[in-house]
Design an enzyme around this catalytic site. Sequence first.
Site, PDB file in Angstrom:
ATOM      1  N   ASP A 290       4.184   2.772  -6.711  1.00 11.04           N
ATOM      2  CA  ASP A 290       2.868   2.972  -6.127  1.00 11.04           C
ATOM      3  C   ASP A 290       3.072   3.123  -4.619  1.00 11.04           C
ATOM      4  O   ASP A 290       4.178   2.936  -4.091  1.00 11.04           O
ATOM      5  CB  ASP A 290       1.909   1.816  -6.476  1.00 11.04           C
ATOM      6  CG  ASP A 290       0.445   2.257  -6.364  1.00 11.04           C
ATOM      7  OD1 ASP A 290       0.173   3.289  -5.715  1.00 11.04           O
ATOM      8  OD2 ASP A 290      -0.443   1.577  -6.918  1.00 11.04           O
TER       9      ASP A 290
HETATM   10  C1  NOJ Z   1      -2.557   3.624  -4.661  1.00 12.20           C
HETATM   11  C2  NOJ Z   1      -3.137   3.445  -6.033  1.00 12.20           C
HETATM   12  O1  NOJ Z   1      -2.892   2.147  -6.506  1.00 12.20           O
HETATM   13  C3  NOJ Z   1      -2.581   4.441  -7.034  1.00 12.20           C
HETATM   14  O2  NOJ Z   1      -3.236   4.265  -8.253  1.00 12.20           O
HETATM   15  C4  NOJ Z   1      -2.746   5.822  -6.493  1.00 12.20           C
HETATM   16  O3  NOJ Z   1      -2.336   6.763  -7.456  1.00 12.20           O
HETATM   17  C5  NOJ Z   1      -1.927   5.932  -5.224  1.00 12.20           C
HETATM   18  N1  NOJ Z   1      -2.485   4.990  -4.246  1.00 12.20           N
HETATM   19  C6  NOJ Z   1      -1.906   7.332  -4.647  1.00 12.20           C
HETATM   20  O4  NOJ Z   1      -3.102   7.647  -4.068  1.00 12.20           O
END
Ligand code: NOJ
Length: 751
Positions: A290
């Site tokens: 993430d």
């Molecule tokens: C953080 C989020 O937790 C995740 O789900 C998302 O895909 C990413 N940011 C990218 O934006």
Amino acid sequence: MKANLYYLLIISLYFAPFNNCVMAQEKSIEKNIDSLLQQMTLEEKVGQMNQYNGFWDVTGPAPQGGNAEIKYEHLKKGLVGSMLNVVGTEEVRKLQKLVVEETRLGIPLIFGYDVIHGYKTLAPIPLAEAASWDMEAIENSAKIAAQEASAVGLNWTFAPMVDISRDPRWGRVMEGGGEDTYLGAEIAKARVKGFQGDDLSKPNTLAACAKHFAAYGFAEAGKEYNTADIGTSTLYNAVLPPFKAAVDADVKTLMNGFNILNGIPVTGNKMLQRDILKEKWGFDGFVISDWSSVGEMVPHGFAEDLKHAAELGVKAGSDMDMESSAYVLHLVENVKEGKVDESLIDDAVRRILRVKFELGLFEDPYKYCNEEREKEELYHEDHQAAVLDMALKSIVLLKNDDNLLPLKKDQQKIAVIGQLANDNNSSLGSWRLGSDNNTGVSVLEGLKNQSINFSYEQGPRIFNEEANFLNEVKVNETDTSGMQEAVALAKESDVVLMVLGEHGFQSGEGRSRTQLDLPGLQLDLLKAVHEVNKNIVMILMNGRPLAIHWEAENIPAILETWQLGSQAGNAITEALFGDYNPSGKLPMTFPRSVGQVPIYYNHFSTGRPDPESTVFWTHYGDEKNEPLFPFGYGLSYTTFKYTDLEIDTNNQNSIEVSATIQNTGKVTGKEVVQLYIHDKVASVVRPVKELKGFQKISLAPGASQKVTFILTDKELGFYNHDYEFVVEPGTFGVMVGTNSQEGLTGTFVLN
Ligand code: NOJ
């Protein structure tokens, strides 16, 4: 050299012996990967494992200075494998061209984005879609999302989120399929199929990404990014199955998460990513971290510094690093110092290249950059029709005393009250990165579109209008201006539509709440209106279950409309006036009070489950144990009667359970028939009830249908503490019903 490599790759793909034969294609992809890997330097391999966020307007001049300049240089050197948040055919084409033409090997980038419930045209938030229990519709909704997003150059979505969650304080429940593992797994499959289609190399499909692996939805106290500390039984039986379902549906990527799970950050968790996902489940796609979660292992106290984090991430099986730069800065060094074996790098790169091949990016790196398509697809009327259909199916009728709903189109003086009624944004939810502001049909517009006469008063302003993706929503708790006018209007009306709930940016990432009531002065407004007119329909707009105890006791009709996307107002109007008969069922329990949370239907039994004359049994002194509205609950404008439960145990490999459902009301309606089981005695105790099947049927007034469910080992078994799937003989309870609390019950013995 580069040209030759391309030539070779294309020829071998093109002239594979049986063009349509998947096996031959797979083999040829693996051969192409082998040949590429042989030519790649260690730096170039690590580059494939690096993902950067979009950093400048790529249609403008090359960036000057700082971070952007470094990223640009890295792109040119082949040190970037993927970009996120770069959209638009022009921008994507420019970046792709830079990489394909200027790097030594010209390996194309993969472009990722959070296409959560649509790109421009937005379907309902995923939690709302889950309320439809309609897998075909959910698959179609993901397909529409892929259709639009792939038209702006994207080829990878960071969806579906398949995190099970039992805590509505957590803002991201809006992005998932709710509290139940069985329903969640079905939705995971449907959404993966919708995004990826049957051929990933088609230009209108996207690689999907099941996230967040794993247990992000079990954040302690519902607080965003918080620790998850859960037992193996919950991990294996409640959390992992939707991921497994996504993998079985051939999902191409998984994203890990920000959270610690049982003491180990999931980004650095080898047991999850290598042992279970890649080895046990045979997943051959790749895992992305993430956003900066590799680097965040430092503040977690798991890694000493960014270099150590890179080492731990790759060893644990995190193949691509989103935006923390740990890999691109430190992996080469880690390998050279003998801390990381190069075979781990090769494995990660092989996985990433495989997805790029499957997307067809080597054949045509610009296949998603069709300017004509981009002009045609966005906000297309067919997409609007599809999201309207999805929105209708997502609505849940929670209460309807004396059949107050559906309303008649004339003969009544209708008042509409509440700031959310006139809001073109909140219905779009918080994941609306690609969509434009004010593109949701408000309730007022929906009513006008159907020529309904009404009068409107906002009442007190509840939310600040400037709230956006990055800011906290400010809520008015004190300024009552507008209250009097709203009450006066209610007094002179026959029926009052109160549009109440949460602002679109009160749920989603980073948006946990400790209270689950109607924010601000909304309950005061509702009570004041109720004093002068009891004929109230409450239209709820919200991204999570709410604790609406007073409302449920005092308001005769409640329609749960979540955040229904671009067509919200039109869908709500259709449901209010009976052009559509609601058929949604709650995918998450609604608590009576926030103190009951986490409250979910498939809990375990304590040793003292039943009321006793003393206080020494499982209960609260100040609140009931029961929820306000249970999982699976939802009414219709008609009624259904369940009879004739039959359990057939005569088959060798399955148990057949059936019941007859009759429409006993006056209009056609759809019912979600639900099957629950209870394995009464097991070596690892089983929940008091578990959903193991559902069917959505449509019945004309008076009509009946026999609905049959087949239970096999798959439904009857569970994972023990050694992560072995076991089916244990013994007595099972079974229930076929209209929600998780009401139905026909029986038992059978499994030998
Ligand atoms: C953080 C989020 O937790 C995740 O789900 C998302 O895909 C990413 N940011 C990218 O934006």
